[in-house]
Design a protein around this motif. Structure first.
Motif, PDB file in Angstrom:
ATOM      1  N   CYS A   1      40.093  48.594  20.386  1.00  0.00           N
ATOM      2  CA  CYS A   1      40.545  48.097  21.684  1.00  0.00           C
ATOM      3  C   CYS A   1      41.682  47.087  21.486  1.00  0.00           C
ATOM      4  O   CYS A   1      41.723  46.370  20.490  1.00  0.00           O
ATOM      5  N   ASP A   2      42.578  47.034  22.459  1.00  0.00           N
ATOM      6  CA  ASP A   2      43.708  46.105  22.386  1.00  0.00           C
ATOM      7  C   ASP A   2      43.359  44.732  22.945  1.00  0.00           C
ATOM      8  O   ASP A   2      44.009  43.736  22.611  1.00  0.00           O
ATOM      9  N   ALA A   3      42.347  44.676  23.831  1.00  0.00           N
ATOM     10  CA  ALA A   3      41.948  43.399  24.418  1.00  0.00           C
ATOM     11  C   ALA A   3      40.549  43.545  25.006  1.00  0.00           C
ATOM     12  O   ALA A   3      40.065  44.656  25.238  1.00  0.00           O
ATOM     13  N   ILE A   4      39.936  42.394  25.246  1.00  0.00           N
ATOM     14  CA  ILE A   4      38.610  42.342  25.863  1.00  0.00           C
ATOM     15  C   ILE A   4      38.728  41.515  27.138  1.00  0.00           C
ATOM     16  O   ILE A   4      39.250  40.393  27.116  1.00  0.00           O
ATOM     17  N   SER A   5      38.268  42.076  28.258  1.00  0.00           N
ATOM     18  CA  SER A   5      38.304  41.340  29.521  1.00  0.00           C
ATOM     19  C   SER A   5      36.885  41.113  30.014  1.00  0.00           C
ATOM     20  O   SER A   5      35.990  41.928  29.766  1.00  0.00           O
ATOM     21  N   VAL A   6      36.683  40.020  30.721  1.00  0.00           N
ATOM     22  CA  VAL A   6      35.335  39.679  31.179  1.00  0.00           C
ATOM     23  C   VAL A   6      35.402  38.894  32.485  1.00  0.00           C
ATOM     24  O   VAL A   6      36.298  38.073  32.686  1.00  0.00           O
ATOM     25  N   THR A   7      34.465  39.168  33.365  1.00  0.00           N
ATOM     26  CA  THR A   7      34.342  38.375  34.592  1.00  0.00           C
ATOM     27  C   THR A   7      33.864  36.973  34.239  1.00  0.00           C
ATOM     28  O   THR A   7      32.820  36.812  33.609  1.00  0.00           O
ATOM     29  N   ASN A   8      34.628  35.965  34.669  1.00  0.00           N
ATOM     30  CA  ASN A   8      34.169  34.588  34.437  1.00  0.00           C
ATOM     31  C   ASN A   8      34.033  33.785  35.725  1.00  0.00           C
ATOM     32  O   ASN A   8      33.640  32.636  35.700  1.00  0.00           O
ATOM     33  N   ARG A   9      34.290  34.439  36.861  1.00  0.00           N
ATOM     34  CA  ARG A   9      34.075  33.830  38.178  1.00  0.00           C
ATOM     35  C   ARG A   9      34.305  34.865  39.254  1.00  0.00           C
ATOM     36  O   ARG A   9      35.011  35.829  39.016  1.00  0.00           O
TER      37      ARG A   9
ATOM     38  N   LYS B   1      40.670  39.880  18.763  1.00  0.00           N
ATOM     39  CA  LYS B   1      41.292  40.620  19.854  1.00  0.00           C
ATOM     40  C   LYS B   1      41.618  39.667  21.009  1.00  0.00           C
ATOM     41  O   LYS B   1      40.886  38.694  21.248  1.00  0.00           O
ATOM     42  N   PRO B   2      42.697  39.916  21.739  1.00  0.00           N
ATOM     43  CA  PRO B   2      43.019  39.076  22.894  1.00  0.00           C
ATOM     44  C   PRO B   2      41.877  39.063  23.913  1.00  0.00           C
ATOM     45  O   PRO B   2      41.216  40.088  24.128  1.00  0.00           O
ATOM     46  N   LEU B   3      41.650  37.918  24.522  1.00  0.00           N
ATOM     47  CA  LEU B   3      40.585  37.736  25.501  1.00  0.00           C
ATOM     48  C   LEU B   3      41.197  37.417  26.864  1.00  0.00           C
ATOM     49  O   LEU B   3      42.025  36.521  26.984  1.00  0.00           O
ATOM     50  N   VAL B   4      40.767  38.166  27.885  1.00  0.00           N
ATOM     51  CA  VAL B   4      41.356  38.020  29.224  1.00  0.00           C
ATOM     52  C   VAL B   4      40.247  37.722  30.232  1.00  0.00           C
ATOM     53  O   VAL B   4      39.432  38.604  30.541  1.00  0.00           O
ATOM     54  N   PRO B   5      40.176  36.501  30.767  1.00  0.00           N
ATOM     55  CA  PRO B   5      39.209  36.209  31.828  1.00  0.00           C
ATOM     56  C   PRO B   5      39.651  36.848  33.138  1.00  0.00           C
ATOM     57  O   PRO B   5      40.850  36.879  33.456  1.00  0.00           O
ATOM     58  N   VAL B   6      38.700  37.354  33.903  1.00  0.00           N
ATOM     59  CA  VAL B   6      39.010  38.088  35.135  1.00  0.00           C
ATOM     60  C   VAL B   6      38.218  37.526  36.305  1.00  0.00           C
ATOM     61  O   VAL B   6      37.014  37.280  36.193  1.00  0.00           O
ATOM     62  N   HIS B   7      38.901  37.332  37.410  1.00  0.00           N
ATOM     63  CA  HIS B   7      38.263  36.960  38.671  1.00  0.00           C
ATOM     64  C   HIS B   7      37.591  38.208  39.236  1.00  0.00           C
ATOM     65  O   HIS B   7      38.221  39.261  39.388  1.00  0.00           O
ATOM     66  N   HIS B   8      36.308  38.100  39.559  1.00  0.00           N
ATOM     67  CA  HIS B   8      35.538  39.260  40.030  1.00  0.00           C
ATOM     68  C   HIS B   8      36.199  39.948  41.231  1.00  0.00           C
ATOM     69  O   HIS B   8      36.189  41.184  41.337  1.00  0.00           O
ATOM     70  N   LEU B   9      36.768  39.167  42.136  1.00  0.00           N
ATOM     71  CA  LEU B   9      37.367  39.758  43.336  1.00  0.00           C
ATOM     72  C   LEU B   9      38.657  40.514  43.016  1.00  0.00           C
ATOM     73  O   LEU B   9      38.998  41.478  43.696  1.00  0.00           O
ATOM     74  N   GLU B  10      39.383  40.094  41.984  1.00  0.00           N
ATOM     75  CA  GLU B  10      40.525  40.887  41.533  1.00  0.00           C
ATOM     76  C   GLU B  10      40.047  42.240  41.021  1.00  0.00           C
ATOM     77  O   GLU B  10      40.714  43.259  41.187  1.00  0.00           O
ATOM     78  N   GLY B  11      38.881  42.228  40.391  1.00  0.00           N
ATOM     79  CA  GLY B  11      38.295  43.490  39.951  1.00  0.00           C
ATOM     80  C   GLY B  11      38.067  44.426  41.121  1.00  0.00           C
ATOM     81  O   GLY B  11      38.390  45.618  41.048  1.00  0.00           O
ATOM     82  N   HIS B  12      37.530  43.900  42.220  1.00  0.00           N
ATOM     83  CA  HIS B  12      37.318  44.745  43.401  1.00  0.00           C
ATOM     84  C   HIS B  12      38.645  45.305  43.929  1.00  0.00           C
ATOM     85  O   HIS B  12      38.719  46.472  44.320  1.00  0.00           O
ATOM     86  N   LEU B  13      39.679  44.489  43.950  1.00  0.00           N
ATOM     87  CA  LEU B  13      40.985  45.001  44.378  1.00  0.00           C
ATOM     88  C   LEU B  13      41.425  46.168  43.495  1.00  0.00           C
ATOM     89  O   LEU B  13      41.925  47.183  43.981  1.00  0.00           O
ATOM     90  N   MET B  14      41.197  46.027  42.194  1.00  0.00           N
ATOM     91  CA  MET B  14      41.637  47.053  41.246  1.00  0.00           C
ATOM     92  C   MET B  14      40.770  48.312  41.275  1.00  0.00           C
ATOM     93  O   MET B  14      41.170  49.353  40.761  1.00  0.00           O
ATOM     94  N   SER B  15      39.588  48.247  41.863  1.00  0.00           N
ATOM     95  CA  SER B  15      38.717  49.424  41.906  1.00  0.00           C
ATOM     96  C   SER B  15      39.364  50.581  42.655  1.00  0.00           C
ATOM     97  O   SER B  15      39.034  51.741  42.423  1.00  0.00           O
ATOM     98  N   ALA B  16      40.304  50.266  43.536  1.00  0.00           N
ATOM     99  CA  ALA B  16      40.976  51.315  44.303  1.00  0.00           C
ATOM    100  C   ALA B  16      41.915  52.160  43.448  1.00  0.00           C
ATOM    101  O   ALA B  16      42.381  53.213  43.896  1.00  0.00           O
TER     102      ALA B  16
ATOM    103  N   ALA C   1      48.867  43.037  30.346  1.00  0.00           N
ATOM    104  CA  ALA C   1      50.240  43.555  30.373  1.00  0.00           C
ATOM    105  C   ALA C   1      51.232  42.478  30.788  1.00  0.00           C
ATOM    106  O   ALA C   1      52.392  42.490  30.371  1.00  0.00           O
ATOM    107  N   GLN C   2      50.780  41.532  31.621  1.00  0.00           N
ATOM    108  CA  GLN C   2      51.647  40.442  32.067  1.00  0.00           C
ATOM    109  C   GLN C   2      51.701  39.296  31.054  1.00  0.00           C
ATOM    110  O   GLN C   2      52.434  38.328  31.259  1.00  0.00           O
ATOM    111  N   GLY C   3      50.920  39.414  29.976  1.00  0.00           N
ATOM    112  CA  GLY C   3      50.900  38.361  28.962  1.00  0.00           C
ATOM    113  C   GLY C   3      50.060  37.164  29.345  1.00  0.00           C
ATOM    114  O   GLY C   3      50.320  36.046  28.874  1.00  0.00           O
ATOM    115  N   ASN C   4      49.031  37.379  30.171  1.00  0.00           N
ATOM    116  CA  ASN C   4      48.231  36.269  30.673  1.00  0.00           C
ATOM    117  C   ASN C   4      46.872  36.124  29.984  1.00  0.00           C
ATOM    118  O   ASN C   4      45.951  35.519  30.544  1.00  0.00           O
ATOM    119  N   GLY C   5      46.711  36.680  28.793  1.00  0.00           N
ATOM    120  CA  GLY C   5      45.480  36.477  28.047  1.00  0.00           C
ATOM    121  C   GLY C   5      45.407  35.076  27.458  1.00  0.00           C
ATOM    122  O   GLY C   5      46.397  34.326  27.449  1.00  0.00           O
TER     123      GLY C   5
END
Length: 348
Positions: A77-85, A108-123, A327-331
């Motif tokens: 994997c290139d990165a690991i993302s996880v819900t942290n709020r 590996k790069p670690l990317v925290p994710v806002h749960h609600l952004e995840g919902h936006l991306m589900s589409a 992709a935006q370099g925000n890890g």
């Protein structure tokens, strides 16, 4: 192209997913989810301590199963993302600890994710039609009911997209909570939304007059205040009259209409005002059959839904949101991995 491992433990689903991101394509290679519904049903809702302990038991097998399905290793994997709020703090900490441990051990790069952004991306997952921008996003889940207006595709979203795009939200219960609480009053098991939906079929949605909050034409906010009390009093009277069982389809249909009516009306109003090119419905309530049917009848522009498996909480949407931020370099920098924390509240 990038491969992202996503981890989601914000509430009562322990989920991991491996996703391939290539340009505007977000393709889940695997999704492994352990749902805790049966554990919480006896209590009529999610018990935080039960949720946290079960996540501890399930996180390792769930992650390993996601990797097995994708036929990959963490090292691939290139990165690991996880819900942290936001979410239940104990539940979140399980996923965050697992993710930062994996990232630290494998570098590996670690990317925290806002749960609600995840919902936006589900589409953007699965075989459904994809949003056309500018778009109105109606987020309807168990914990949040929000209206967002977003002008650009995900790779152009700012880090504070949830704040800058938010134009309306629930002032009390979320739509999913309104479904669950009224369903509990009517004797249905948790989670109640699907039972209301099922028993409403064949019922008359206009049979009983139930309250709609914030009817003002200029308000994009939501309120379900008074609905639970009205349903309780009505059900009690029907029970006393010996008519509750017979009236149940009409009552469920009326409850459902009272919840979804303001969702549809305000989403359509915002879409007309902004001249949006599509309306996107995300979150668990997006699976509601009446909501989908009415949007199909009333909307003059395309209405987009995630595939059903991506409506409820899942790690594929977290991996997709993580792919955008990666992709935006925000890890995170590697020196900050072990400092990553979990937060119960939604604010950044």
């Amino acid at each position: 192209m990038s491969i992202i491992l996503g981890i989601e433990t914000s509430c009562d689903e322990c989920s991991a997913s491996v996703l391939k991101h290539d340009g505007n394509q977000f393709v889940p290679l695997s999704v492994s989810t352990f749902s805790q519904i049966e554990l919480h049903q006896p209590f009529g809702g999610v018990v935080p301590e039960v949720a946290s302990r079960n996540h501890l038991e399930q996180i390792q097998p769930v992650v390993l199963e996601a990797l097995r399905q994708a036929q990959l290793r963490v090292e691939d994997c290139d990165a690991i993302s996880v819900t942290n709020r936001p979410g239940l703090i104990g539940a979140l900490l399980v996923g965050v600890t697992a993710a930062k441990s994996l990232a630290y051990a494998t570098r590996k790069p670690l990317v925290p994710v806002h749960h609600l952004e995840g919902h936006l991306m589900s589409a953007f997952l699965g075989n459904n039609s994809k949003p056309v921008f500018p778009a109105v996003f109606l987020m309807v889940s168990g914990g949040h009911t929000n209206l967002h207006y977003i002008e650009k595709p995900p790779l152009e979203w700012p880090t504070d997209v949830l704040k800058t795009s938010l134009l309306g939200h629930s002032l009390d219960d979320a739509a999913g909570e309104a479904f669950d609480k009224t369903a509990k009053l009517l004797g249905f098991p948790y989670p109640g939304g699907k039972w209301i939906d099922e028993h409403a079929r064949g019922g008359d949605p206009q049979a009983f007059a139930l309250p709609r909050g914030l009817k003002q034409k200029d308000s994009l906010d939501f309120s379900f205040s008074g609905l639970k009390t009205a349903v309780m009093l009505l059900a009690r009277q029907l029970q006393m009259d010996g008519a509750l069982e017979q009236a149940m389809p009409d009552l469920c249909a009326s409850v459902q209409e009272a919840i979804i009516d303001p969702l549809i009306r305000k989403a359509l109003m915002l879409a007309r005002e902004k001249q949006a090119k599509s309306i996107v419905i995300v979150g668990g309530v997006a699976a509601n059959s009446r909501l989908r049917a009415r949007f199909k009848e009333e909307a003059q522009i395309p209405v987009i839904y995630p595939d059903l498996q991506y409506c409820t909480d899942n790690a594929a949407m977290i991996a997709a949101a993580g792919a955008v931020r990666f992709a935006q370099g925000n890890g995170l920098k590697q020196s900050d991995y072990l400092k990553l924390n979990a937060f119960a509240i939604a604010e950044n």
